[in-house]
Structures are given as structure tokens and as C-alpha cells.
Design an enzyme around this catalytic site. Structure first.
Site, PDB file in Angstrom:
ATOM      1  N   LYS A  77       0.837  -1.159   0.107  1.00 40.91           N
ATOM      2  CA  LYS A  77      -0.121  -0.153   0.072  1.00 40.91           C
ATOM      3  C   LYS A  77       0.643   1.155  -0.028  1.00 40.91           C
ATOM      4  O   LYS A  77       0.475   2.269  -0.461  1.00 40.91           O
ATOM      5  CB  LYS A  77      -1.001  -0.057   1.247  1.00 40.91           C
ATOM      6  CG  LYS A  77      -2.220  -0.808   0.856  1.00 40.91           C
ATOM      7  CD  LYS A  77      -3.036  -0.881   2.181  1.00 40.91           C
ATOM      8  CE  LYS A  77      -4.321  -1.759   1.762  1.00 40.91           C
ATOM      9  NZ  LYS A  77      -5.296  -1.706   2.736  1.00 40.91           N
ATOM     10  N   ASN A  98      -4.865   1.825  -1.691  1.00 40.47           N
ATOM     11  CA  ASN A  98      -5.437   0.461  -2.115  1.00 40.47           C
ATOM     12  C   ASN A  98      -6.275   0.410  -3.408  1.00 40.47           C
ATOM     13  O   ASN A  98      -6.663  -0.591  -3.512  1.00 40.47           O
ATOM     14  CB  ASN A  98      -6.346   0.356  -0.820  1.00 40.47           C
ATOM     15  CG  ASN A  98      -7.793   1.038  -1.131  1.00 40.47           C
ATOM     16  OD1 ASN A  98      -7.810   2.220  -1.753  1.00 40.47           O
ATOM     17  ND2 ASN A  98      -8.759   0.399  -0.762  1.00 40.47           N
ATOM     18  N   GLY A 140      -2.662   2.755  12.121  1.00 39.64           N
ATOM     19  CA  GLY A 140      -1.865   1.977  10.977  1.00 39.64           C
ATOM     20  C   GLY A 140      -2.762   2.343   9.892  1.00 39.64           C
ATOM     21  O   GLY A 140      -3.146   3.453   9.844  1.00 39.64           O
ATOM     22  N   ARG A 163      -1.514   2.327  20.616  1.00 40.91           N
ATOM     23  CA  ARG A 163      -0.586   1.920  21.493  1.00 40.91           C
ATOM     24  C   ARG A 163       0.680   2.629  21.329  1.00 40.91           C
ATOM     25  O   ARG A 163       1.388   2.844  22.176  1.00 40.91           O
ATOM     26  CB  ARG A 163      -0.337   0.251  21.102  1.00 40.91           C
ATOM     27  CG  ARG A 163       0.429  -0.443  22.032  1.00 40.91           C
ATOM     28  CD  ARG A 163       0.351  -1.803  21.611  1.00 40.91           C
ATOM     29  NE  ARG A 163       0.502  -1.970  20.083  1.00 40.91           N
ATOM     30  CZ  ARG A 163       0.727  -3.385  19.636  1.00 40.91           C
ATOM     31  NH1 ARG A 163       0.497  -4.422  20.061  1.00 40.91           N
ATOM     32  NH2 ARG A 163       1.214  -3.506  18.272  1.00 40.91           N
ATOM     33  N   LYS A 167       3.182   7.269  16.753  1.00 40.21           N
ATOM     34  CA  LYS A 167       2.326   6.874  15.574  1.00 40.21           C
ATOM     35  C   LYS A 167       1.095   7.799  15.324  1.00 40.21           C
ATOM     36  O   LYS A 167       0.763   8.534  14.396  1.00 40.21           O
ATOM     37  CB  LYS A 167       1.950   5.801  15.047  1.00 40.21           C
ATOM     38  CG  LYS A 167       3.341   4.985  14.263  1.00 40.21           C
ATOM     39  CD  LYS A 167       2.994   3.621  14.417  1.00 40.21           C
ATOM     40  CE  LYS A 167       1.805   2.853  13.496  1.00 40.21           C
ATOM     41  NZ  LYS A 167       2.033   1.312  13.720  1.00 40.21           N
ATOM     42  N   GLY A 255     -17.368  -4.121  10.239  1.00 37.09           N
ATOM     43  CA  GLY A 255     -16.186  -3.832   9.080  1.00 37.09           C
ATOM     44  C   GLY A 255     -16.671  -4.229   7.863  1.00 37.09           C
ATOM     45  O   GLY A 255     -16.195  -3.862   6.614  1.00 37.09           O
TER      46      GLY A 255
HETATM   47  P1  NDP Z   1      -1.611  -1.955  10.314  1.00 36.49           P
HETATM   48  O1  NDP Z   1      -0.490  -2.997  10.552  1.00 36.49           O
HETATM   49  O2  NDP Z   1      -1.303  -0.772   9.459  1.00 36.49           O
HETATM   50  O3  NDP Z   1      -1.935  -1.276  11.727  1.00 36.49           O
HETATM   51  C1  NDP Z   1      -2.326  -1.948  12.745  1.00 36.49           C
HETATM   52  C2  NDP Z   1      -2.830  -1.050  14.118  1.00 36.49           C
HETATM   53  O4  NDP Z   1      -3.136  -2.024  14.996  1.00 36.49           O
HETATM   54  C3  NDP Z   1      -1.667  -0.329  14.647  1.00 36.49           C
HETATM   55  O5  NDP Z   1      -2.232   1.007  14.983  1.00 36.49           O
HETATM   56  C4  NDP Z   1      -1.274  -1.241  15.947  1.00 36.49           C
HETATM   57  O6  NDP Z   1      -0.686  -0.328  16.924  1.00 36.49           O
HETATM   58  C5  NDP Z   1      -2.742  -1.764  16.494  1.00 36.49           C
HETATM   59  N1  NDP Z   1      -2.396  -2.863  17.127  1.00 36.49           N
HETATM   60  C6  NDP Z   1      -2.168  -4.146  16.828  1.00 36.49           C
HETATM   61  N2  NDP Z   1      -1.989  -4.935  17.857  1.00 36.49           N
HETATM   62  C7  NDP Z   1      -2.571  -4.486  18.815  1.00 36.49           C
HETATM   63  C8  NDP Z   1      -2.612  -4.475  20.284  1.00 36.49           C
HETATM   64  N3  NDP Z   1      -2.564  -5.740  20.708  1.00 36.49           N
HETATM   65  N4  NDP Z   1      -3.343  -3.566  20.917  1.00 36.49           N
HETATM   66  C9  NDP Z   1      -3.522  -2.371  20.522  1.00 36.49           C
HETATM   67  N5  NDP Z   1      -3.065  -1.890  19.286  1.00 36.49           N
HETATM   68  C10 NDP Z   1      -2.632  -3.056  18.437  1.00 36.49           C
HETATM   69  O7  NDP Z   1      -2.808  -2.611   9.808  1.00 36.49           O
HETATM   70  P2  NDP Z   1      -4.178  -1.949   9.147  1.00 36.49           P
HETATM   71  O8  NDP Z   1      -4.341  -0.759   9.555  1.00 36.49           O
HETATM   72  O9  NDP Z   1      -3.697  -2.139   7.506  1.00 36.49           O
HETATM   73  O10 NDP Z   1      -5.062  -3.059   9.315  1.00 36.49           O
HETATM   74  C11 NDP Z   1      -5.956  -2.864  10.601  1.00 36.49           C
HETATM   75  C12 NDP Z   1      -7.250  -3.931  10.535  1.00 36.49           C
HETATM   76  O11 NDP Z   1      -8.173  -3.147   9.415  1.00 36.49           O
HETATM   77  C13 NDP Z   1      -6.862  -5.167  10.055  1.00 36.49           C
HETATM   78  O12 NDP Z   1      -7.589  -6.132  10.923  1.00 36.49           O
HETATM   79  C14 NDP Z   1      -7.408  -5.052   8.669  1.00 36.49           C
HETATM   80  O13 NDP Z   1      -8.072  -6.458   8.164  1.00 36.49           O
HETATM   81  C15 NDP Z   1      -8.755  -4.242   8.679  1.00 36.49           C
HETATM   82  N6  NDP Z   1      -8.955  -3.713   7.448  1.00 36.49           N
HETATM   83  C16 NDP Z   1     -10.310  -3.362   7.267  1.00 36.49           C
HETATM   84  C17 NDP Z   1     -11.021  -2.968   6.100  1.00 36.49           C
HETATM   85  C18 NDP Z   1     -12.415  -3.092   5.819  1.00 36.49           C
HETATM   86  O14 NDP Z   1     -12.332  -2.610   4.622  1.00 36.49           O
HETATM   87  N7  NDP Z   1     -13.190  -3.341   6.727  1.00 36.49           N
HETATM   88  C19 NDP Z   1      -9.862  -2.391   4.989  1.00 36.49           C
HETATM   89  C20 NDP Z   1      -8.425  -2.332   5.489  1.00 36.49           C
HETATM   90  C21 NDP Z   1      -7.863  -2.973   6.679  1.00 36.49           C
HETATM   91  P3  NDP Z   1       0.931   0.275  16.969  1.00 36.49           P
HETATM   92  O15 NDP Z   1       0.858   1.343  16.153  1.00 36.49           O
HETATM   93  O16 NDP Z   1       1.038   0.580  18.423  1.00 36.49           O
HETATM   94  O17 NDP Z   1       1.610  -1.152  16.515  1.00 36.49           O
END
Ligand code: NDP
Length: 290
Positions: A77, A98, A140, A163, A167, A255
Site C-alpha cells: 500500500k 489501495n 496504522g 498503542r 504514530k 467492518g
Molecule cells: P496496520 O498493521 O497498518 O496497523 C495495525 C494497527 O493495530 C496499529 O495501530 C497497531 O498499533 C494496532 N495494534 C496491533 N496490535 C495491537 C494490540 N494488541 N493492542 C492495540 N493496538 C494494536 O494494519 P491495518 O491498519 O492495515 O489493518 C488494521 C485492521 O483493519 C486489520 O484487521 C485489517 O484487516 C482491517 N481492514 C479492514 C478494512 C475494511 O474494509 N473493513 C480495510 C483495511 C483494513 P501500533 O501502532 O501500536 O503497533
């Protein structure tokens, strides 16, 4: 018009792609095929697992094959940015692409339809967003896309909680001053207590994906009023976060609607046609049942 007709009489079926790695488990192609069918549109959609070292040549190859557009998923992405000719405002603000729209002159426009897809779901649920306050967990890709769109939609206030606080702060500084939306960051230490009424809460972390029991560290206060809890996680459809919110008396938004809408918005950009979202949702539900 069916594929056979397009093959025999022209114009040839328009080609579309999804690139990612890994892509097994991604049902986008099936959803798009059902959408094309419902539109009687002869588009052909392929899913390609690309080795990251071959990204540039893959995109050049797709261009040479005269594809009309495509979707980009993890881990590309951000990595596609150097190979695009232009970016939409959503892609620029969220720093993620995307969806690629291939213009008539062959140039590649990078867009982000994730946030737009979420916004469409939210507006359908709550109507006008003008005076809404939003609390968003995550920073993220999905969270950045949603935050960008909420700012472009000029919500009243957007509070980011992640977390990794740095970021969230980077995202907030990128989005501050673009519109009237007041963007701020709050720390997340231990359990985050959601204690404000008249609020949209968005769970945009990856917690809960494929794990029905996992939930971010939050609690809802008693006697909250008018709180809508949304999750970006689409599998399971009713996540532990949404269950918790429902038990606390909140309205919920899953979602899956966002996933359908981001695909439908992409199809609209490629074909100028509006696919049937119910058929697309059905296709995804079928895929996730396997
Ligand atoms: P990224 O890897 O870019 O970001 C992950 C995020 O989750 C970060 O903010 C990370 O925090 C946080 N995170 C991970 N583990 C934990 C935890 N244990 N406690 C708190 N925060 C946590 O992923 P994406 O943003 O690309 O994807 C996130 C979700 O969105 C996925 O499940 C994906 O499938 C979903 N998604 C859904 C879409 C839809 O159309 N419904 C479209 C795109 C994505 P930190 O920065 O602290 O690591």
C-alpha cells in the site's frame, strides 16, 4: 454484455487486478466478479501474489497488458508510491494506496477507498457528520485512511489513540489544519475508559481479526447515550469489541460494510457504474464461511 460477446465482437474484456503478498485468503476477486456479473459488465479480475522485489516490473507489466485498474493490498500500500503518476487527496493524506485507477492516457492514479468506504457506512448509519465527535483507536493503514476521510468530511473533533503514541501524534500533525476538524491525541495506558456520550468510537486496530475473543483494552462507562461503536475488522463480523459495545448499550457498525463499500467505490471509479452492494456483501459472507 457477456465475456463471450466481448471476446467475439469487442471491445475486449477490461482487465483488473489485486496485488499483494500473501493474497491467499483475500476474497476481493470473488466479490468483484459477483459485482461485475450483477452489472452485466464483462470485466475480468485476477489476483496476483507479487514478490516485493518484482513490484516495479509487475506494475510495468500490468500497464503493458492494458489493464484498467486494480487493488493493492499488504505489503504494497505504501510501496507502490514511486510507481504512480498522481495521487488522490485521500491517498496523499493517508499515505496509502489501495486502489489504482488507470487513466485514458495510461497514467496511474493512486487512490485510497478504505476511508471512503468506512465513511459511506457511517453516513448511512448516522447521517450528517458535521457535528460529530470521533474517538479512533489505531494509527496504522486503516486508521490513517479513516482519519483522513473524517477530517475531509469536517467532523467536529477527532481524537486518536494508539498503542504506539508517536504514530498517533504523527498522524495528528499530518491532519491538523486541513479542515476545521480539531485533531488531538490521547494516551493509551492500561484500560482506556470510554466515558463520553454523543460519540462515534472506531476500532481501527488489527485486534480481533480471525480471533473471535480478542478485544482492544477498552471499557465503556455505564449510562452512555448515543454512542456508535464501529469496527474495521470484518472477520468475524460481530467482533468481541462490537459485542462489548452492544452490551454497554451502544449502536454498532461492522467492518464488512466498509469492505464492500471500498470495493464498490473502486468499481465506480473504473467503470462509472454503481454495483449492487448487497450482492457484494453476500459474496464476502460466502467467502468467509469457507
Ligand atoms: P496496520 O498493521 O497498518 O496497523 C495495525 C494497527 O493495530 C496499529 O495501530 C497497531 O498499533 C494496532 N495494534 C496491533 N496490535 C495491537 C494490540 N494488541 N493492542 C492495540 N493496538 C494494536 O494494519 P491495518 O491498519 O492495515 O489493518 C488494521 C485492521 O483493519 C486489520 O484487521 C485489517 O484487516 C482491517 N481492514 C479492514 C478494512 C475494511 O474494509 N473493513 C480495510 C483495511 C483494513 P501500533 O501502532 O501500536 O503497533
Amino acid at each position: 454484455m457477456d465475456t463471450l460477446h466481448a471476446l467475439m465482437k469487442g471491445p475486449l474484456p477490461p482487465l483488473f487486478f489485486c496485488i499483494g503478498n500473501p493474497v491467499v485468503g483475500n476474497p476481493t476477486q470473488y466479490m468483484m466478479e459477483q459485482a461485475f456479473k450483477s452489472l452485466d459488465y464483462p470485466g475480468q479480475y485476477i489476483t496476483c501474489e507479487i514478490n516485493p522485489k518484482d513490484l516495479k516490473t509487475s506494475l510495468e507489466g500490468l500497464k503493458a497488458l492494458n489493464v484498467k485498474g486494480g487493488n493493492v493490498t499488504a505489503p504494497f500500500k505504501q510501496k507502490v508510491f514511486p510507481y504512480l503518476d498522481a495521487l488522490s487527496e485521500s491517498a496523499r493524506l493517508s499515505t496509502a494506496v489501495n486502489c489504482i485507477i488507470i487513466k485514458d492516457d495510461g497514467s496511474y492514479l493512486g487512490d485510497n477507498t478504505d476511508g471512503k468506504g468506512f465513511l459511506e457506512s457511517l453516513v448511512q448509519k448516522v447521517g450528517n457528520l458535521d457535528h460529530k465527535k470521533v474517538l479512533l483507536f489505531g494509527a496504522g493503514g486503516a486508521a490513517s485512511a479513516i482519519a483522513s476521510e473524517l477530517v475531509l468530511a469536517k467532523v467536529e473533533e477527532l481524537t486518536l489513540v494508539n498503542r504506539n503514541k508517536e504514530k498517533a501524534e504523527n498522524l495528528a500533525s499530518r491532519l491538523t489544519g486541513i479542515t476545521k476538524t480539531k485533531v488531538s491525541v490521547k494516551p493509551w495506558e492500561g484500560i482506556y475508559l470510554i466515558d463520553e456520550s454523543d460519540l462515534v468510537v472506531v476500532q481501527a486496530t488489527s485486534v480481533g481479526l480471525f480471533d473471535e475473543k480478542a478485544c482492544i483494552d477498552v471499557e465503556f462507562s455505564k449510562n452512555l447515550g448515543n454512542v456508535i461503536a464501529c469496527d474495521v475488522v470484518f472477520n468475524p463480523i460481530e467482533t468481541a469489541f462490537l459485542k462489548k459495545a452492544k452490551q454497554a448499550g451502544c449502536e454498532t457498525l461492522d467492518g464488512l460494510g466498509m469492505l464492500v463499500n471500498q470495493g464498490a467505490i473502486a468499481i465506480k471509479s473504473w467503470t462509472a457504474q454503481n454495483p449492487d452492494r448487497a450482492i457484494m456483501r453476500e459474496a464476502l459472507t460466502e467467502a468467509f464461511a469457507i
